[in-house]
Design a protein around this motif. Structure first.
Motif, PDB file in Angstrom:
ATOM      1  N   PHE A   1       0.816  -1.215   0.000  1.00 34.73           N
ATOM      2  CA  PHE A   1       0.000   0.000   0.000  1.00 34.73           C
ATOM      3  C   PHE A   1       0.848   1.263   0.000  1.00 34.73           C
ATOM      4  O   PHE A   1       0.332   2.373   0.141  1.00 34.73           O
ATOM      5  CB  PHE A   1      -0.920   0.027   1.232  1.00 34.73           C
ATOM      6  CG  PHE A   1      -1.727  -1.229   1.422  1.00 34.73           C
ATOM      7  CD1 PHE A   1      -2.194  -1.946   0.326  1.00 34.73           C
ATOM      8  CD2 PHE A   1      -2.005  -1.700   2.694  1.00 34.73           C
ATOM      9  CE1 PHE A   1      -2.944  -3.105   0.492  1.00 34.73           C
ATOM     10  CE2 PHE A   1      -2.758  -2.856   2.877  1.00 34.73           C
ATOM     11  CZ  PHE A   1      -3.224  -3.564   1.766  1.00 34.73           C
TER      12      PHE A   1
ATOM     13  N   GLN B   1      -6.180  -1.508   4.158  1.00 37.25           N
ATOM     14  CA  GLN B   1      -5.697  -2.147   5.394  1.00 37.25           C
ATOM     15  C   GLN B   1      -6.836  -2.886   6.072  1.00 37.25           C
ATOM     16  O   GLN B   1      -6.696  -4.039   6.494  1.00 37.25           O
ATOM     17  CB  GLN B   1      -5.163  -1.088   6.374  1.00 37.25           C
ATOM     18  CG  GLN B   1      -3.818  -0.521   5.991  1.00 37.25           C
ATOM     19  CD  GLN B   1      -3.469   0.714   6.821  1.00 37.25           C
ATOM     20  OE1 GLN B   1      -4.273   1.200   7.614  1.00 37.25           O
ATOM     21  NE2 GLN B   1      -2.266   1.218   6.630  1.00 37.25           N
TER      22      GLN B   1
ATOM     23  N   ARG C   1      -5.404   3.735   1.400  1.00 40.36           N
ATOM     24  CA  ARG C   1      -4.539   2.860   2.171  1.00 40.36           C
ATOM     25  C   ARG C   1      -5.265   2.333   3.416  1.00 40.36           C
ATOM     26  O   ARG C   1      -5.249   1.142   3.694  1.00 40.36           O
ATOM     27  CB  ARG C   1      -3.291   3.646   2.565  1.00 40.36           C
ATOM     28  CG  ARG C   1      -2.255   2.823   3.254  1.00 40.36           C
ATOM     29  CD  ARG C   1      -0.978   3.636   3.376  1.00 40.36           C
ATOM     30  NE  ARG C   1       0.066   2.811   3.963  1.00 40.36           N
ATOM     31  CZ  ARG C   1       1.361   3.094   3.920  1.00 40.36           C
ATOM     32  NH1 ARG C   1       1.775   4.188   3.325  1.00 40.36           N
ATOM     33  NH2 ARG C   1       2.237   2.294   4.469  1.00 40.36           N
TER      34      ARG C   1
ATOM     35  N   GLU D   1       0.549   1.277  10.323  1.00 40.99           N
ATOM     36  CA  GLU D   1       0.076   0.141   9.523  1.00 40.99           C
ATOM     37  C   GLU D   1       0.405  -1.187  10.209  1.00 40.99           C
ATOM     38  O   GLU D   1      -0.397  -2.118  10.219  1.00 40.99           O
ATOM     39  CB  GLU D   1       0.708   0.193   8.132  1.00 40.99           C
ATOM     40  CG  GLU D   1       0.250  -0.890   7.186  1.00 40.99           C
ATOM     41  CD  GLU D   1       0.520  -0.525   5.731  1.00 40.99           C
ATOM     42  OE1 GLU D   1      -0.370   0.079   5.112  1.00 40.99           O
ATOM     43  OE2 GLU D   1       1.625  -0.827   5.227  1.00 40.99           O
TER      44      GLU D   1
END
Ligand SMILES: Nc1ncnc2c1ncn2[C@@H]1O[C@H](COP(=O)(O)OP(=O)(O)OP(=O)(O)O)[C@@H](O)[C@H]1O
Ligand SMILES: [Mg+2]
Length: 258
Positions: free
Chosen positions: A163, A175, A171, A198
């Motif tokens: 990403f 996710q 993004r 992330e």
């Protein structure tokens, strides 16, 4: 890479004292040194660490694209790979790209159309089979790459900064999709990122690496809820989330000596 049968294996990924070197024997570059790592079925393991510490090298090792100079690699089950840049065939449609993956996976022509629609629905691209890949946005292309990796019904998914090139909103959405997909399917994931946020959003476990030589320096459990319907947006704002981010940042700042 040593092969292993899937029956009765405890771990999906088992690296044992693995060293990888690039370059010539006269001028070798040690990319990773003496890495041992076990990933159990259903774990979502995230690798973080500075540029050049060997994250991609470890992923390529698990994928079977790289061989260790030392140590052993055992990978239990079927593997799918998603790279930072989606490598789609530009001369094929979205559906054509997936059909190619399905044919390589042994799915008969007659069964491909329905499966393509299923895969596209999984990644939020229903009805887009006829589109050309160059008509898609970056996020849509990356979704096609994820659908393509899922076409082979991998039990282990390897994702290398998939990403990184996307805008923040896309993004976050992807996710959350990948997190839910993995927990629904019980997929084992090894995921590389530069983002602490992330890593904590996705991982059930975060592995911190350091460079020179590339090595593992911390293994942090992420005890956040993992049900497919978890409200991830709300999770990002919790004190537990902030504490994990801080723990990760501090582990990355003070790597232990080699
Ligand atoms: N094909 C290659 N030939 C020679 N050296 C290489 C090769 N690929 C990687 N290296 C070296 O191995 C080390 C680890 O590289 P690797 O790509 O695994 O790092 P990384 O952690 O993925 O970095 P980044 O975050 O920048 O993607 C680096 O020092 C790199 O220069
Ligand atoms: Mg890399």
């Amino acid at each position: 890479m040593s092969s292993a049968d899937s029956g009765g294996r405890a771990a999906d990924i088992e690296l044992s004292e693995v060293t990888v070197r690039y370059g010539t024997s006269k001028a070798p570059v040690t990319a990773v040194a003496d890495v041992s790592l076990t990933v159990e079925p259903g774990e979502f393991a995230v690798l973080v660490g500075p540029s050049g510490c060997g994250k991609t090298t470890l992923l390529r090792l698990v994928a079977g694209f790289e061989r260790p100079a030392d140590g052993t690699v055992a990978v239990g089950r079927k593997v799918g790979v998603v790279f930072q840049q989606p490598r789609l065939f530009p001369w094929r449609t979205v559906g054509g790209n997936l059909a190619f993956a399905l044919s390589r996976h042994g799915v008969a022509r007659s069964g491909r159309g329905a499966r393509i629609e299923e895969l596209l629905a999984l990644v939020g691209l229903s009805g887009m089979a006829g589109r050309r890949t160059w008509e898609l946005s970056g996020g849509q292309r990356q979704r096609v790459a994820i659908a393509r990796a899922l076409a082979a019904e991998p039990q282990i998914l390897l994702m290398d900064e998939p990403f990184a090139a996307l805008d923040a909103l896309t993004r976050e959405r992807l996710q959350e999709e990948v997190r839910a997909l993995a927990s629904t399917g019980g997929t084992t994931v090894l995921f590389v990122t530069h983002s602490a946020e992330e890593a904590v959003v996705l991982g059930s476990r975060v592995l911190v690496m350091a460079a020179d030589p590339g090595r593992l320096v911390a293994d942090i459990a992420v005890p956040l809820p993992r049900e497919p319907d978890t409200d991830v947006a709300a999770l990002r704002g919790t004190p537990a989330f902030a504490a994990l981010r801080a723990e990760l940042a501090s582990a990355a700042r003070s790597p232990v000596a080699p």
